[in-house]
Design an enzyme around this catalytic site. Structure first.
Site, PDB file in Angstrom:
ATOM      1  NE  ARG A 129     -18.634 -50.106   7.251  1.00 23.60           N
ATOM      2  CZ  ARG A 129     -17.661 -49.226   7.362  1.00 23.60           C
ATOM      3  NH1 ARG A 129     -17.212 -48.882   8.564  1.00 23.60           N
ATOM      4  NH2 ARG A 129     -17.115 -48.670   6.298  1.00 23.60           N
ATOM      5  NE  ARG A 148     -15.082 -51.852   6.867  1.00 24.75           N
ATOM      6  CZ  ARG A 148     -15.703 -51.822   5.699  1.00 24.75           C
ATOM      7  NH1 ARG A 148     -16.385 -52.878   5.291  1.00 24.75           N
ATOM      8  NH2 ARG A 148     -15.636 -50.754   4.939  1.00 24.75           N
ATOM      9  CG  ASP A 186     -35.612 -64.545  24.014  1.00 22.17           C
ATOM     10  OD1 ASP A 186     -35.006 -64.370  22.938  1.00 22.17           O
ATOM     11  OD2 ASP A 186     -36.605 -63.883  24.356  1.00 22.17           O
ATOM     12  CD  GLN A 241     -31.165 -63.245  16.464  1.00 23.95           C
ATOM     13  OE1 GLN A 241     -30.617 -63.541  17.512  1.00 23.95           O
ATOM     14  NE2 GLN A 241     -31.549 -62.014  16.190  1.00 23.95           N
ATOM     15  NE  ARG A 242     -38.990 -63.035  17.753  1.00 30.92           N
ATOM     16  CZ  ARG A 242     -39.127 -63.601  18.945  1.00 30.92           C
ATOM     17  NH1 ARG A 242     -39.381 -64.898  19.011  1.00 30.92           N
ATOM     18  NH2 ARG A 242     -39.001 -62.902  20.039  1.00 30.92           N
ATOM     19  CD  GLU A 245     -33.295 -58.434  22.057  1.00 32.34           C
ATOM     20  OE1 GLU A 245     -33.516 -57.795  21.008  1.00 32.34           O
ATOM     21  OE2 GLU A 245     -34.076 -59.297  22.501  1.00 32.34           O
ATOM     22  CG  MET A 286     -33.692 -60.990  18.711  1.00 32.80           C
ATOM     23  SD  MET A 286     -35.183 -61.715  17.984  1.00 32.80           S
ATOM     24  CE  MET A 286     -35.848 -60.280  17.126  1.00 32.80           C
TER      25      MET A 286
END
Length: 364
Positions: free
Chosen positions: A282, A177, A142, A290-291, A237, A184
């Site tokens: 979508r 679209r 993060d 990501q981790r 998030e 995260m």
């Protein structure tokens, strides 16, 4: 012979193994240090039987290229809130920090190197105040830890998120679209901001800048002519609308104290439809991808620098401090300072201005 104990706590992160390897390699340059590891943060010390392993050349050979941590990790429990189940099936927590510190002193551990994020470093500081010789190493994808410009694992997470944006562009263009990518970051928008710039998204929504759905809609509509077009939104998030709240829920996992974030992409999709967006949408939640995986070279180098510095601090008895990367230098700061706040995106900073300069909307 002096002894150092290494722990990895909190969420896993690309580069953890590189730190462990660097600590062991640096210790081998001396003649009087041995390095041990506690499994699953401090749980290996608190469990019976103990789960503590000796770290040597064989254990750390080649691990710098691998994701995860050979010591495993946890964000549940810990020395100050150890979960205990009562006879009626309910759970309580106990403070076992004094017991743990007494054990480590009795077993002759001269230093503890605790690798982890903000929660882990708060534990480091609490243990240091109670008499344990602790050194912190900052870790989180993060990038939200105070007193360090970057944390290892962040750049790898950004690469993964940017690659996801690249891939979503082609499918979005094929179907006219709007693709919403949720990444995260908890309360920090660093991953979203970097990947939005790197991937060329039209909209980037981050916790530090609450968004106005009408302004987001206005930007999106510029991407469509005669019903044709496409757009990409990267949303952190922890992002939220003006006068709104973060999408989160309390975890029912025993010993897990953090709220669980996730699902903001679907909330945003509903908001856009209600606001009048007429085209296909979508959603994609990138999640724990990501981790995972191999850390990129940048994170291996930074993690190795952190590991070497941490071991040198142990040798020099510089306890109660956290390794830090500040102004392109590997240094250290007090654990007290490191746990006082967070490293958040500055809404008026150069990176946000760069994004706005290439037309990215923050919905503000």
């Amino acid at each position: 012979m002096k002894k150092a104990l290494v722990t990895t706590g909190g969420g896993d992160c690309p580069g953890l193994n590189a730190v462990i390897r660097a600590i062991v390699k640096r210790a081998q340059q001396t003649t009087n240090w041995e390095v041990y590891g506690s499994m699953e943060a401090f749980n290996g010390v608190l469990r019976s039987p103990k789960e503590i392993i000796k770290l040597d050349d064989e254990k750390v050979a080649g691990i710098h290229t691998k994701g995860g941590t050979i010591l495993q990790t946890t964000n549940k429990g810990g020395p100050f809130s150890w979960p205990v189940q009562k006879e009626d099936g309910s759970w309580i927590t106990e403070d076992r920090s004094d017991e743990m510190i007494e054990y480590l002193h009795r077993e002759g551990f001269d230093a503890v190197i605790n690798i982890g994020g903000d929660g882990s470093q708060k534990i480091s500081y609490q243990l240091f105040k109670k008499g344990l010789n602790v050194i912190g190493v900052p870790k989180t994808i993060d990038n939200d830890l105070a007193c360090t410009d970057y944390t290892f694992g962040f750049q790898t997470a950004v690469d993964i998120a940017t690659d996801a944006v690249d891939k979503l562009v082609t499918t979005a263009a094929s179907h006219h679209r709007l693709m919403i990518l949720e990444v995260m970051g908890r309360g920090a928008g660093w991953i979203a901001l970097h990947s939005a710039i790197g991937g060329g998204a039209e909209v980037c929504l981050i916790p530090e800048i609450p968004y106005d759905i009408d302004k987001v809609l206005e930007r999106l509509n510029t991407r469509y002519v005669g019903g044709r077009g496409f757009a990409i939104i990267v949303i952190a998030e922890g992002a939220k609308p003006i006068d709104g709240t973060v999408v989160a829920r309390k975890s029912d996992e025993v010993g897990y104290e953090n709220i669980r974030l996730g699902g903001v992409a679907y909330q945003l999709s509903d908001q856009l439809k209600k606001a009048g967006f007429e085209h296909d949408i979508r959603e994609m939640v990138l999640g724990h991808l990501q981790r995972g995986g191999t850390p990129i070279a940048y994170d291996r180098v930074l993690a190795t620098q952190f590991g070497v510095k941490a071991m040198e601090m142990a040798i020099n008895e510089e306890f109660g401090r956290m390794v830090s990367f500040l102004d392109h230098d590997i240094t250290s700061v007090s654990l007290e300072r490191a746990t006082e706040g967070q490293n958040l995106v500055n809404p008026n900073g150069f990176l946000v201005q760069t994004a706005k300069g290439v037309g990215i909307s923050f919905g503000d």
